[in-house]
Design a protein around this motif. Structure first.
Motif, PDB file in Angstrom:
ATOM      1  N   GLY A  31       0.755  -1.240   0.000  1.00 30.28           N
ATOM      2  CA  GLY A  31       0.000   0.000   0.000  1.00 30.28           C
ATOM      3  C   GLY A  31       0.784   1.288   0.000  1.00 30.28           C
ATOM      4  O   GLY A  31       0.217   2.357   0.195  1.00 30.28           O
ATOM      5  N   TYR A  86       6.448   2.870 -18.634  1.00 34.02           N
ATOM      6  CA  TYR A  86       7.763   3.265 -19.095  1.00 34.02           C
ATOM      7  C   TYR A  86       7.824   4.767 -19.329  1.00 34.02           C
ATOM      8  O   TYR A  86       6.807   5.402 -19.576  1.00 34.02           O
ATOM      9  CB  TYR A  86       8.112   2.530 -20.390  1.00 34.02           C
ATOM     10  CG  TYR A  86       8.277   1.051 -20.199  1.00 34.02           C
ATOM     11  CD1 TYR A  86       9.496   0.523 -19.790  1.00 34.02           C
ATOM     12  CD2 TYR A  86       7.213   0.177 -20.397  1.00 34.02           C
ATOM     13  CE1 TYR A  86       9.649  -0.827 -19.599  1.00 34.02           C
ATOM     14  CE2 TYR A  86       7.365  -1.183 -20.209  1.00 34.02           C
ATOM     15  CZ  TYR A  86       8.582  -1.683 -19.811  1.00 34.02           C
ATOM     16  OH  TYR A  86       8.728  -3.031 -19.623  1.00 34.02           O
ATOM     17  N   VAL A 183       3.255  21.840 -15.656  1.00 33.31           N
ATOM     18  CA  VAL A 183       2.848  21.919 -14.257  1.00 33.31           C
ATOM     19  C   VAL A 183       1.474  21.288 -14.035  1.00 33.31           C
ATOM     20  O   VAL A 183       1.299  20.429 -13.167  1.00 33.31           O
ATOM     21  CB  VAL A 183       2.816  23.395 -13.798  1.00 33.31           C
ATOM     22  CG1 VAL A 183       2.315  23.498 -12.364  1.00 33.31           C
ATOM     23  CG2 VAL A 183       4.198  24.004 -13.902  1.00 33.31           C
ATOM     24  N   LYS A 184       0.501  21.665 -14.861  1.00 36.44           N
ATOM     25  CA  LYS A 184      -0.865  21.168 -14.666  1.00 36.44           C
ATOM     26  C   LYS A 184      -0.957  19.671 -14.900  1.00 36.44           C
ATOM     27  O   LYS A 184      -1.620  18.949 -14.173  1.00 36.44           O
ATOM     28  CB  LYS A 184      -1.780  21.857 -15.669  1.00 36.44           C
ATOM     29  CG  LYS A 184      -2.477  23.076 -15.166  1.00 36.44           C
ATOM     30  CD  LYS A 184      -3.505  23.382 -16.231  1.00 36.44           C
ATOM     31  CE  LYS A 184      -4.217  24.669 -16.051  1.00 36.44           C
ATOM     32  NZ  LYS A 184      -5.031  24.955 -17.236  1.00 36.44           N
ATOM     33  N   ARG A 187       0.513  17.666 -12.124  1.00 37.86           N
ATOM     34  CA  ARG A 187      -0.402  17.618 -10.984  1.00 37.86           C
ATOM     35  C   ARG A 187      -1.414  16.484 -11.177  1.00 37.86           C
ATOM     36  O   ARG A 187      -1.696  15.714 -10.278  1.00 37.86           O
ATOM     37  CB  ARG A 187      -1.108  18.975 -10.870  1.00 37.86           C
ATOM     38  CG  ARG A 187      -2.221  19.057  -9.910  1.00 37.86           C
ATOM     39  CD  ARG A 187      -1.882  19.747  -8.566  1.00 37.86           C
ATOM     40  NE  ARG A 187      -0.478  19.782  -8.228  1.00 37.86           N
ATOM     41  CZ  ARG A 187       0.072  18.913  -7.378  1.00 37.86           C
ATOM     42  NH1 ARG A 187      -0.640  17.968  -6.816  1.00 37.86           N
ATOM     43  NH2 ARG A 187       1.334  19.002  -7.086  1.00 37.86           N
ATOM     44  N   GLU A 191      -1.958  13.228  -8.817  1.00 38.49           N
ATOM     45  CA  GLU A 191      -3.259  12.837  -8.272  1.00 38.49           C
ATOM     46  C   GLU A 191      -3.586  11.399  -8.632  1.00 38.49           C
ATOM     47  O   GLU A 191      -4.129  10.649  -7.825  1.00 38.49           O
ATOM     48  CB  GLU A 191      -4.352  13.776  -8.782  1.00 38.49           C
ATOM     49  CG  GLU A 191      -4.381  15.103  -8.042  1.00 38.49           C
ATOM     50  CD  GLU A 191      -5.253  16.136  -8.744  1.00 38.49           C
ATOM     51  OE1 GLU A 191      -6.024  15.742  -9.641  1.00 38.49           O
ATOM     52  OE2 GLU A 191      -5.147  17.324  -8.388  1.00 38.49           O
ATOM     53  N   GLN A 194      -1.830   9.056  -6.349  1.00 39.72           N
ATOM     54  CA  GLN A 194      -2.496   8.944  -5.046  1.00 39.72           C
ATOM     55  C   GLN A 194      -3.786   8.141  -5.148  1.00 39.72           C
ATOM     56  O   GLN A 194      -4.120   7.374  -4.247  1.00 39.72           O
ATOM     57  CB  GLN A 194      -2.758  10.346  -4.485  1.00 39.72           C
ATOM     58  CG  GLN A 194      -1.478  10.953  -3.959  1.00 39.72           C
ATOM     59  CD  GLN A 194      -1.538  12.461  -3.816  1.00 39.72           C
ATOM     60  OE1 GLN A 194      -2.351  13.126  -4.456  1.00 39.72           O
ATOM     61  NE2 GLN A 194      -0.680  13.006  -2.975  1.00 39.72           N
ATOM     62  N   ARG A 197      -2.826   4.500  -5.271  1.00 45.48           N
ATOM     63  CA  ARG A 197      -2.429   4.043  -3.946  1.00 45.48           C
ATOM     64  C   ARG A 197      -3.660   3.818  -3.077  1.00 45.48           C
ATOM     65  O   ARG A 197      -3.735   2.857  -2.311  1.00 45.48           O
ATOM     66  CB  ARG A 197      -1.511   5.059  -3.264  1.00 45.48           C
ATOM     67  CG  ARG A 197      -1.219   4.660  -1.819  1.00 45.48           C
ATOM     68  CD  ARG A 197      -0.282   5.610  -1.138  1.00 45.48           C
ATOM     69  NE  ARG A 197      -0.776   6.979  -1.202  1.00 45.48           N
ATOM     70  CZ  ARG A 197      -0.051   8.019  -0.845  1.00 45.48           C
ATOM     71  NH1 ARG A 197       1.183   7.858  -0.425  1.00 45.48           N
ATOM     72  NH2 ARG A 197      -0.556   9.231  -0.917  1.00 45.48           N
ATOM     73  N   ALA A 198      -4.654   4.709  -3.236  1.00 53.61           N
ATOM     74  CA  ALA A 198      -5.871   4.584  -2.432  1.00 53.61           C
ATOM     75  C   ALA A 198      -6.586   3.277  -2.716  1.00 53.61           C
ATOM     76  O   ALA A 198      -7.335   2.772  -1.888  1.00 53.61           O
ATOM     77  CB  ALA A 198      -6.800   5.761  -2.715  1.00 53.61           C
ATOM     78  N   PRO A 211      10.397  17.848  -5.441  1.00 54.24           N
ATOM     79  CA  PRO A 211       9.083  18.258  -4.890  1.00 54.24           C
ATOM     80  C   PRO A 211       8.019  17.190  -5.107  1.00 54.24           C
ATOM     81  O   PRO A 211       7.237  16.896  -4.202  1.00 54.24           O
ATOM     82  CB  PRO A 211       8.756  19.531  -5.675  1.00 54.24           C
ATOM     83  CG  PRO A 211      10.059  20.048  -6.124  1.00 54.24           C
ATOM     84  CD  PRO A 211      10.936  18.865  -6.350  1.00 54.24           C
ATOM     85  N   HIS A 212       8.014  16.567  -6.282  1.00 59.73           N
ATOM     86  CA  HIS A 212       7.015  15.535  -6.550  1.00 59.73           C
ATOM     87  C   HIS A 212       7.238  14.321  -5.667  1.00 59.73           C
ATOM     88  O   HIS A 212       6.303  13.746  -5.109  1.00 59.73           O
ATOM     89  CB  HIS A 212       7.061  15.116  -8.025  1.00 59.73           C
ATOM     90  CG  HIS A 212       6.597  16.189  -8.963  1.00 59.73           C
ATOM     91  ND1 HIS A 212       6.785  16.127 -10.308  1.00 59.73           N
ATOM     92  CD2 HIS A 212       5.951  17.359  -8.718  1.00 59.73           C
ATOM     93  CE1 HIS A 212       6.276  17.217 -10.878  1.00 59.73           C
ATOM     94  NE2 HIS A 212       5.778  17.978  -9.924  1.00 59.73           N
ATOM     95  N   GLU A 215       6.173  14.973  -2.180  1.00 63.85           N
ATOM     96  CA  GLU A 215       4.735  15.138  -2.041  1.00 63.85           C
ATOM     97  C   GLU A 215       3.999  13.803  -1.960  1.00 63.85           C
ATOM     98  O   GLU A 215       3.106  13.616  -1.132  1.00 63.85           O
ATOM     99  CB  GLU A 215       4.189  15.941  -3.223  1.00 63.85           C
ATOM    100  CG  GLU A 215       2.711  16.232  -3.057  1.00 63.85           C
ATOM    101  CD  GLU A 215       2.130  16.874  -4.299  1.00 63.85           C
ATOM    102  OE1 GLU A 215       2.879  17.530  -5.036  1.00 63.85           O
ATOM    103  OE2 GLU A 215       0.926  16.688  -4.526  1.00 63.85           O
TER     104      GLU A 215
END
Lengths: 258, 360
Positions: A31, A86, A183-184, A187, A191, A194, A197-198, A211-212, A215
């Protein structure tokens, strides 16, 4: 503690006189998002390739969910439920999104049309692809039949991630998923990570972007000179600490820091 | 893991303003599509449209120039008959070109296998059916040989088939003693070899079985390429072989099967050519290799692989046939037929390049 998803001990890989992996260990827990960072040439892709069967290590053992494995190709790893995104995405630009999601594991029609004519069940494949993209909030494309080359960089990354997420039962390896994105779009991919992973699927994230990494990662595996230098918890260290460890500017903490 | 219940994190400090950012996607004046751009898009999505349009226009044009004798059912069926063998070769060639390869040996395989069939059936007294099976198997063998050099020894397809073209051509001269097998000998000893030469008439049109075979070959291959996983893999390999490898396609095995199948189709063409020509000549179809590539290219199949429909090659072959017939009936010298087909090739490739430049 539960058995780690991946456990590798004493992995060695030599190319002639060059030792790409030097008795390295590796561990991925259930997880989690595990980031793998390291300087160029530290061997971070080599160790990940050894885990997914893209290279065959000379020494050492790899356990997946506690069972020793010896992959001879990424296809074998894939059959076990290990998916790789990849860096170049491995998509066929002229084929449709649905075709790309199913490359190498197409669904055939039921009955004689599938068995004798080996006909594909395109509606089923398109529906599955649409469902998976919707689940991950990626259904911004007009049509599931549109060729991948008409998508933006972020959308393509999304298709590759959706493909991995749809078929992975053990874990996903992502190689520099944000390297080519703005950048967008980055992001959106973070997301997605995440999101995946959830769902309880662990991820190995290879990235240069501190930074990534800080985060999304639960733990950070720092690779230096062909082996695991240490594993740290991003909450306990700063980005400059991590960079200092991986470049050798600072002594690492004890191996079991995280 | 606790953050998974809360909405996705806001990210880095410098990204805080993203919420207020313009939600419009970069549009580059999308609604200002010129007519030309719309056409480009349409063609990009339907690559077979170009040869269809060209075929229709050339039919109309030659109908106006050459008049009724061009548009007669007899002449149109004659065109179909004349392109049938090159059409079958073009079908085999399309398979190879879709994988981003090229096969210079298709016609050599075809003629070699027709000589094998003829020698066995006419001179060695082997039953025709068996001789044909040996020839078809030989075609698969010749194709697999090409594929083996390309996938195992990693030779470029162009070089491999340039070499095997000479090899197969030399073999067929040796096997035939550079002599034709006469039509009468085939008729008396092995008439079944001429099976595809048979024809039937429908209202002035004379349809040969070789023309029907060509159409069946195209339909079967179209089905395989578009409706089966194997076909999708063939396109994926032509598109980006490395990506196909990484996404789990056994590319070498697929390529080998493509070359083997192409060899089989060529040998089938060899059988059909015996009926079409009426005899077996080692000198026939010497330019068949290039003619097949011409049909494929005019049919809008990209020489760079992964793009185009095999049906395009059928239309490509028909376009060449229509030009030849139309120019001849208009009383134009043969050299201008060659001239016109040269321009067709160049224009077809230019259009392919233009379509490929389409963006999003």
């Amino acid at each position: 503690m539960t058995t780690p998803v991946v456990q590798a001990r004493g992995i060695v890989k030599r190319y002639g006189h060059v030792t790409a992996i030097d008795h390295s260990d590796f561990e991925l827990r259930a997880g989690e998002v595990l980031a793998v960072i390291g300087d160029n040439g530290a061997g971070k892709s080599s160790i990940v390739k050894a885990i997914c069967g893209a290279t065959i290590p000379d020494e050492g053992e790899i356990l997946i969910e506690g069972k020793p494995v010896k992959f001879s190709s990424p296809i074998e790893a894939r059959d076990m439920g290990i998916e790789i995104v990849y860096q170049n995405l491995a998509l066929s630009p002229a084929l449709s999104i649905a075709d790309n999601m199913f490359t190498g594991r197409e669904i055939r029609k039921k009955g004689w049309m599938g068995k004798i004519l080996r006909m594909l069940d395109k509606p089923a494949m398109e529906k599955f692809a649409r469902d998976k993209l919707t689940e991950l909030g990626l259904m911004t494309v007009q049509s599931i039949k549109q060729p991948v080359e008409t998508l933006s960089g972020g959308q393509r990354q999304g298709v590759a991630v959706a493909r991995a997420a749809a078929f992975a039962s053990k874990f996903i390896i992502m190689d520099e998923p944000t390297a080519a994105l703005g950048v967008k779009e980055s992001r959106k991919v973070l997301e997605l990570i995440q999101d995946v992973r959830a769902r309880g699927i662990p991820i190995i994230l290879i990235s240069h972007n501190m930074p990534h990494v800080f985060e999304v990662a639960d733990r950070i595996h720092i690779h230096r000179l062909g082996k695991r230098l240490c594993t740290i918890d991003p909450k306990d260290y700063t980005m400059s600490d991590a960079v200092a460890f991986m470049t050798g500017a600072k002594e690492p903490p004890a191996q079991d820091a995280a | 893991m606790s953050d998974t219940t809360t909405p996705a994190s806001k990210g880095q400090d410098f990204e805080q303003t993203l919420d207020q950012s313009d939600t419009q996607v970069a549009s580059f004046e999308t609604d200002q599509h010129t007519v030309l751009e719309r056409i480009q898009h349409l063609l990009h999505n339907n690559p077979t449209l170009v040869p269809v349009i060209v075929l229709v226009i050339s039919l109309i044009a030659f109908g106006l120039i050459a008049g009724g004798k061009f548009f007669s059912a007899f002449n149109l069926s004659l065109i179909l008959q004349q392109v049938s063998i090159i059409g079958i070769l073009a079908a085999a060639q399309s398979l190879i070109i879709i994988t981003a390869g090229i096969d210079l040996s298709v016609a050599a395989i075809m003629v070699l296998m027709s000589v094998v069939m003829g020698n066995l059936a006419v001179f060695a007294g082997v039953p025709s059916g068996l001789a044909i099976l040996v020839g078809l198997a030989g075609g698969v063998g010749a194709g697999v040989m090409n594929g083996w050099f390309i996938t195992r020894i990693k030779l470029p397809p162009f070089i491999t088939t340039l070499g095997t073209w000479s090899i197969f051509y030399a073999l067929l001269l040796w096997l035939s003693g550079a002599q034709s097998i006469r039509g009468q000998d085939i008729d008396t000893n092995a008439p079944f070899l001429k099976f595809f030469g048979a024809a039937f008439n429908i209202g002035g049109a004379r349809i040969t079985l070789s023309a029907l075979l060509m159409i069946v070959v195209f339909i079967v291959l179209w089905f395989m390429l578009n409706k089966t996983a194997w076909g999708r893999h063939v396109y994926a390999i032509g598109d980006d072989k490395e990506a196909a490898d990484l996404s789990g396609i056994r590319t070498d095995r697929t390529l080998l099967s493509v070359y083997g199948l192409a060899g089989f189709v060529c040998a089938l063409g060899g059988w059909a050519s015996i009926g079409r020509v009426g005899s077996i000549s080692p000198q026939s179809f010497y330019e068949g290799n290039l003619d097949s590539i011409t049909a494929v290219v005019i049919g809008g199949i990209s020489l760079f692989g992964g793009r185009g429909s095999i049906m395009g090659a059928l239309f490509g072959a028909l376009i060449v046939g229509v030009f030849r017939s139309g120019l001849r009936l208009s009383g134009v010298d043969v050299l201008w037929q060659v001239f016109a087909i040269g321009w067709l090739i160049i224009i077809a490739v230019a259009i392919d390049q233009w379509i490929r430049r389409v963006s999003a």
